[in-house]
Write an enzyme that holds these catalytic residues in place. Structure first.
Site, PDB file in Angstrom:
ATOM      1  N   GLY A  10      43.449  45.588  29.810  1.00 21.86           N
ATOM      2  CA  GLY A  10      43.966  46.904  29.444  1.00 21.86           C
ATOM      3  C   GLY A  10      44.689  47.589  30.591  1.00 21.86           C
ATOM      4  O   GLY A  10      45.609  48.382  30.365  1.00 21.86           O
ATOM      5  N   ALA A  61      80.755  40.693  22.773  1.00 18.10           N
ATOM      6  CA  ALA A  61      80.097  41.297  23.931  1.00 18.10           C
ATOM      7  C   ALA A  61      80.794  42.604  24.308  1.00 18.10           C
ATOM      8  O   ALA A  61      80.146  43.567  24.724  1.00 18.10           O
ATOM      9  CB  ALA A  61      80.092  40.320  25.095  1.00 18.10           C
TER      10      ALA A  61
HETATM   11  C1  HXC Z   1      32.947  45.467  35.665  1.00 17.41           C
HETATM   12  C2  HXC Z   1      33.968  44.404  37.406  1.00 17.41           C
HETATM   13  C3  HXC Z   1      34.943  43.893  36.539  1.00 17.41           C
HETATM   14  C4  HXC Z   1      34.877  44.242  35.169  1.00 17.41           C
HETATM   15  C5  HXC Z   1      35.374  43.202  38.525  1.00 17.41           C
HETATM   16  N1  HXC Z   1      34.275  43.950  38.623  1.00 17.41           N
HETATM   17  N2  HXC Z   1      35.798  43.135  37.265  1.00 17.41           N
HETATM   18  N3  HXC Z   1      32.984  45.186  36.971  1.00 17.41           N
HETATM   19  N4  HXC Z   1      33.842  45.021  34.787  1.00 17.41           N
HETATM   20  N5  HXC Z   1      35.792  43.844  34.304  1.00 17.41           N
HETATM   21  C6  HXC Z   1      33.534  44.274  39.826  1.00 17.41           C
HETATM   22  C7  HXC Z   1      32.961  43.067  40.528  1.00 17.41           C
HETATM   23  O1  HXC Z   1      31.722  42.722  39.974  1.00 17.41           O
HETATM   24  C8  HXC Z   1      32.848  43.611  41.942  1.00 17.41           C
HETATM   25  O2  HXC Z   1      31.707  44.441  41.994  1.00 17.41           O
HETATM   26  C9  HXC Z   1      34.046  44.508  42.095  1.00 17.41           C
HETATM   27  O3  HXC Z   1      34.427  44.832  40.766  1.00 17.41           O
HETATM   28  C10 HXC Z   1      35.213  43.834  42.771  1.00 17.41           C
HETATM   29  O4  HXC Z   1      35.514  42.617  42.083  1.00 17.41           O
HETATM   30  P1  HXC Z   1      35.878  41.254  42.866  1.00 17.41           P
HETATM   31  O5  HXC Z   1      35.927  40.181  41.868  1.00 17.41           O
HETATM   32  O6  HXC Z   1      34.974  41.110  44.039  1.00 17.41           O
HETATM   33  O7  HXC Z   1      37.330  41.603  43.421  1.00 17.41           O
HETATM   34  P2  HXC Z   1      38.611  40.653  43.558  1.00 17.41           P
HETATM   35  O8  HXC Z   1      38.199  39.353  44.157  1.00 17.41           O
HETATM   36  O9  HXC Z   1      39.643  41.455  44.251  1.00 17.41           O
HETATM   37  O10 HXC Z   1      39.075  40.369  42.065  1.00 17.41           O
HETATM   38  C11 HXC Z   1      39.506  41.405  41.257  1.00 17.41           C
HETATM   39  C12 HXC Z   1      39.750  40.875  39.823  1.00 17.41           C
HETATM   40  C13 HXC Z   1      38.482  40.150  39.325  1.00 17.41           C
HETATM   41  C14 HXC Z   1      40.957  39.939  39.837  1.00 17.41           C
HETATM   42  C15 HXC Z   1      40.105  42.093  38.958  1.00 17.41           C
HETATM   43  O11 HXC Z   1      37.330  40.944  39.603  1.00 17.41           O
HETATM   44  C16 HXC Z   1      38.536  39.847  37.867  1.00 17.41           C
HETATM   45  O12 HXC Z   1      39.238  38.924  37.435  1.00 17.41           O
HETATM   46  N6  HXC Z   1      37.734  40.608  37.104  1.00 17.41           N
HETATM   47  C17 HXC Z   1      37.669  40.412  35.644  1.00 17.41           C
HETATM   48  C18 HXC Z   1      38.913  40.949  34.978  1.00 17.41           C
HETATM   49  C19 HXC Z   1      38.823  40.958  33.473  1.00 17.41           C
HETATM   50  O13 HXC Z   1      38.776  39.900  32.844  1.00 17.41           O
HETATM   51  N7  HXC Z   1      38.666  42.147  32.920  1.00 17.41           N
HETATM   52  C20 HXC Z   1      38.455  42.378  31.473  1.00 17.41           C
HETATM   53  C21 HXC Z   1      39.836  42.525  30.847  1.00 17.41           C
HETATM   54  S1  HXC Z   1      39.751  42.693  29.135  1.00 17.41           S
HETATM   55  P3  HXC Z   1      30.811  44.607  43.292  1.00 17.41           P
HETATM   56  O14 HXC Z   1      29.661  45.373  42.824  1.00 17.41           O
HETATM   57  O15 HXC Z   1      30.479  43.225  43.759  1.00 17.41           O
HETATM   58  O16 HXC Z   1      31.662  45.358  44.267  1.00 17.41           O
HETATM   59  C22 HXC Z   1      40.435  44.165  28.817  1.00 17.41           C
HETATM   60  C23 HXC Z   1      40.629  44.426  27.340  1.00 17.41           C
HETATM   61  C24 HXC Z   1      41.334  45.721  27.065  1.00 17.41           C
HETATM   62  O17 HXC Z   1      40.745  44.920  29.649  1.00 17.41           O
HETATM   63  C25 HXC Z   1      42.067  45.679  25.772  1.00 17.41           C
HETATM   64  C26 HXC Z   1      43.390  44.942  25.913  1.00 17.41           C
HETATM   65  C27 HXC Z   1      44.224  44.875  24.680  1.00 17.41           C
END
Ligand code: HXC
Length: 530
Positions: free
Chosen positions: A186, A421
């Site tokens: 999102g 065009a």
């Molecule tokens: C809760 C999360 C999180 C998430 C990361 N964190 N993603 N917490 N929900 N989705 C937390 C981690 O646990 C960590 O917490 C801190 O954030 C930092 O994350 P890292 O992984 O250490 O950081 P980094 O290596 O920089 O990687 C960042 C990242 C990765 C690329 C964003 O974290 C990632 O891929 N996260 C998942 C992304 C994802 O799939 N999101 C859902 C999308 S679905 P701590 O406590 O250790 O600091 C969506 C649907 C919406 O959004 C509707 C769309 C139509």
């Protein structure tokens, strides 16, 4: 019986104490919440600024007013009751940019990766609603991991509310997204619904599913940068219109961009004072555009020569470089310039160019920015790749965008204008208010060599001296069918002008069109080919 988790008392409740002590408590609580020290270390270690540092750079000094600073998430389970930071990972409020009101939010990656839960989403909904009520731009600084996993469907639904507001605000207030960190799901889709996406090189990524999911599903190994870095979205996908060197540059770009835009679609962009004379002749234009129709040149030099102080802001400068879209000023008034770029793919129109320019034309139209189109186009890019990818459907977007645009529209043919065009590039026949030609122009269905091969194929085959006959026929075609004076006689252009007068003519013409009121029939909305 299942035991309900115990709701903790509000964190900021000081207990029963006197008024003076409560005021001191409030001041301390706000000071503590504003303290960036813990976030600073984590963000700086990742080479990024904190959310508050970003807002300080973006907004005029001391203009930021924060709201919902005391808000905390209301989620339970998954250990969430132990992690209830103030602000819940997003800073929201309003402030001013060059004295003009804007609404803002900035993700705080140091809180649960800037991930969005229900409270985080409600805070964004609130500033989105306020921006619409106040009729002022909405700027989002994005640095977050998308839906907060621990909050499940509540988080997803929070995004639904953001998307709905993005779309309701579309065409009413400018919405700008600065991407300053990894933005997943999102956090990438909401920016895609806004008017402009500015990405900071090296630190910003945008993807729907991250590298871990890609690996799990398809086995493909890819880094975040390869998947959705600034170079991918600036050059290949076209998702990001502006690429910044670093965060300071990104914030400077957002501030500059706002200078071309009105507060909302009922207003006009602000006029920028200039010392560049409206009647400044531009004699270099004749040198910058070579008369030889196939010779390449950089149309950006032409733009620089015409506009106020030689300054313009190019949009999507790395993607679909065969067309140039830029904001500039003429006599202090903002204009949107669309120009074919003869130095890239000979300036042909292809799918990417049509989509890029169509989006720009609609952006200008929605925000009352007059359009100036500079035409030097040999035609559409031929070939199966383009046709099979939907050149007809996707190329039609540009045609639709121009036909539908009601802002003042002026086109200038710089050199050649061939075929469909030419018609697409804001010809008079699709509704340009004024069209001007230069005496050196060639305007026709196609270039002379190609045309002679088509219409005189039999005669050339039968000729004893095809080379001589071809050159006679080419010359006859050029005189009879390609002359700009023929276009002027037939009313396809309004005048043939000296290139040196182009700036003056544009300014004079846009001035007469300033209060243009193009009435369109009422309808729910048009059905643009998507
Ligand atoms: C809760 C999360 C999180 C998430 C990361 N964190 N993603 N917490 N929900 N989705 C937390 C981690 O646990 C960590 O917490 C801190 O954030 C930092 O994350 P890292 O992984 O250490 O950081 P980094 O290596 O920089 O990687 C960042 C990242 C990765 C690329 C964003 O974290 C990632 O891929 N996260 C998942 C992304 C994802 O799939 N999101 C859902 C999308 S679905 P701590 O406590 O250790 O600091 C969506 C649907 C919406 O959004 C509707 C769309 C139509």
């Amino acid at each position: 019986m299942r035991k309900e988790p115990k709701r903790p008392p509000p964190r900021d409740w000081p207990g029963v104490i006197g008024t003076a002590a409560r005021l001191t408590h409030l001041a301390r609580a706000k000071e503590r919440n504003r303290n960036v020290a813990p976030a600073e270390a984590a963000q700086h270690a990742r080479g990024k600024l904190t959310a508050r540092e970003r807002l300080t750079l973006l907004l005029d000094e001391d203009s930021f007013v924060e709201i919902d600073q005391l808000r905390r998430h209301q989620a339970y389970g998954m250990g969430m009751e132990k992690r209830r930071p103030p602000s819940d990972g997003v800073i929201t409020g309003w402030g001013r940019v060059n004295g003009r009101k804007v609404f803002v939010f900035a993700h705080d990656f140091s809180v649960l990766g800037g991930s969005l839960g229900a409270t985080f989403a409600k805070k964004i909904h609130k500033v989105q609603d306020l921006a619409m009520l106040a009729g002022a731009p909405m700027i989002g600084i994005n640095d977050g991991a998308g839906a907060r996993i621990q909050e499940g469907v509540n988080a997803l639904a929070g995004y639904g509310g953001i998307f709905t507001r993005n779309v309701r605000a579309s065409g009413i207030i400018p919405q700008i997204s600065l991407m300053a960190g990894p933005c997943a799901g999102g956090a990438a889709y909401s920016p895609a619904l806004t008017d402009f996406v500015v990405m900071v090189a090296d630190i910003a990524n945008m993807f729907v599913t991250g590298p871990d999911v890609v690996r799990a599903v398809s086995g493909e190994e890819v880094t975040t940068e390869q998947l959705g870095g600034a170079s991918v979205h600036g050059r290949k996908s076209g998702v990001a219109q502006l690429i910044a060197r670093d965060e300071k540059d990104g914030i400077a770009i957002v501030r500059e961009l706002l200078g071309y835009l009105p507060a909302n679609s009922r207003e006009r962009p602000p006029r920028r004072m200039t010392t560049d004379a409206a009647d400044r002749p531009c004699p270099r234009l004749s040198e910058l555009v070579p008369a030889e129709p196939r010779k390449a040149y950089d149309v950006k030099h032409v733009i620089r020569e015409m506009v106020d102080d030689g300054e313009f802001l190019e949009i999507s400068d790395r993607w679909a470089r065969n067309i140039v879209c830029a904001f500039a000023h003429l006599d202090g008034y903002a204009v949107g310039i669309v120009a074919n770029q003869p130095s890239v793919m000979a300036g042909t129109l292809n799918i990417a160019a049509a989509e890029k320019a169509a989006r720009f034309v609609r952006t200008c139209d929605t925000f009352n920015i007059p359009l100036v189109t500079l035409v030097d186009v040999p035609g559409f890019l031929p070939g199966t790749a383009q046709e099979h990818d939907g050149l007809i459907r996707r190329g039609a977007k540009l045609l639709y965008a121009y036909c539908d645009a009601s802002v003042p529209r002026v086109s200038v043919i710089l050199r050649k204008a061939y075929g469909g065009a030419y018609i697409v590039m804001d010809s008079k026949s699709v509704g340009s208010d004024f069209s001007f030609a230069w005496p050196t122009n060639e305007v026709a269905v196609m270039g002379s060599q190609a045309a002679v091969e088509v219409i005189h194929a039999k005669e050339l085959r039968a000729s004893d001296d095809p080379a001589t006959r071809r050159s006679e026929l080419v010359s006859a075609y050029e005189t009879q069918l390609m002359s700009p004076y023929l276009c002027a006689e037939q009313g396809h252009v309004d005048d043939v002008i000296d290139p040196a007068e182009t700036r003056t003519v544009l300014i004079r013409t846009l001035d007469v069109l300033r209060d243009k009121n193009a009435v369109r029939p009422l309808r729910k909305h048009g059905n643009i080919p998507l």
